[in-house]
Enzyme design. Structure first.
Site, mmCIF file in Angstrom:
data_model
loop_
_atom_site.group_PDB
_atom_site.id
_atom_site.type_symbol
_atom_site.label_atom_id
_atom_site.label_comp_id
_atom_site.label_asym_id
_atom_site.label_seq_id
_atom_site.Cartn_x
_atom_site.Cartn_y
_atom_site.Cartn_z
ATOM 1 N N HIS A 299 -35.535 -25.246 24.741
ATOM 2 C CA HIS A 299 -35.440 -24.749 26.119
ATOM 3 C C HIS A 299 -34.235 -23.845 26.324
ATOM 4 C CE1 HIS A 299 -38.606 -27.627 26.976
ATOM 5 N NE2 HIS A 299 -37.883 -28.545 26.372
ATOM 6 N N HIS B 220 -40.200 -23.455 29.498
ATOM 7 C CA HIS B 220 -41.477 -22.868 29.843
ATOM 8 C C HIS B 220 -41.280 -21.406 30.221
ATOM 9 C CE1 HIS B 220 -39.907 -24.173 33.767
ATOM 10 N NE2 HIS B 220 -40.755 -23.378 34.355
#
Length: 235
Positions: free
Chosen positions: A137, A157
């Site tokens: 991430h 994401h």
């Protein structure tokens, strides 16, 4: 770069969807999980990651046996998720580990219960596993993952997704920076569909290997059309 060797080497297929990894979530399925999973297998994704990490270990072991058998039927690679002991028991050398678990095992510093119910550490897992995936991430995560021996990573994401409601996607610059920081294959995850896949065309990074999809393949009644749209956009 030979995509057939990025993730695994035992498939006979040129792989209809060789740049797409399917991530499971049985809670999203409106039909029986194994029925939906068979529909996914028929599309021959690059791999299926059995990400049912909220299961007790014994239940996951039973499910893993069935899913591995199903994947073999369609010559699709199955990546187990989190449960190293299950993979070892099944002699299945393909696993995806959250970065903290990967780091803990590399350091051989695992306590008795590290979110997965595993009860022992495995000193030789790096020799046993042919493929070790992880999720990152940040750029720092990506660099650490490669140093820890990951053979591919998912980064996200990237786009807004219902799985991360209220959180803005990290975007294309983040994905570029992750790709530039490592030499192993990187798969984008989060909010992937035909529309967002169009943006990925501009990435132009040789170690960008493809995308991961979860909600779409677990929920869609028209997964063949949806997956082929993504495939076409990725080129």
């Amino acid at each position: 770069m030979n995509k057939e060797k990025l993730l695994y080497e035992n498939s006979k297929h040129a792989l209809q969807s060789d740049n797409i990894i399917a991530i499971t979530n049985r809670h999203l399925c409106s039909r029986p999980f194994m029925e939906q999973l068979e529909r996914v297998c028929k599309l021959h994704p690059h791999a299926i990651v059995l990400r049912e990490k909220d299961m007790p270990e014994a239940e996951y072991l039973s499910l893993a046996r069935d899913v591995i058998a199903l994947c073999k039927k369609y010559d699709v690679q199955c990546m187990l998720h989190s449960f190293i002991n299950v993979a070892m028991e099944l002699e299945h050398p393909y696993i995806h580990l959250p970065l903290p678990i990967l780091e803990a095992y590399v350091k051989k510093n695992v306590s008795g219960n590290i979110s997965t119910g595993m009860s022992k550490s495995t000193d030789n897992y790096q020799q046993f596993f042919k493929v070790i995936g992880t999720s990152v991430h940040s750029v720092e995560d990506a660099i650490k993952a490669e140093q820890l021996g990951a053979t591919y990573m998912t980064a996200g994401h990237i786009f807004a997704t219902d799985c991360k409601k209220g959180l803005k996607g990290k975007g294309m610059n983040f994905l570029r920076n992750v790709c530039d920081s490592v030499n192993i294959p990187v798969y984008a995850i989060g909010g992937i569909n035909a529309d967002t896949a169009k943006e990925l065309k501009s990435l132009n990074r040789k170690n960008f290997a493809g995308v991961c999809v979860m909600s779409l393949i677990m929920q869609s009644e028209n997964i063949n059309d949806e997956v082929m749209k993504i495939k076409r956009e990725l080129g």
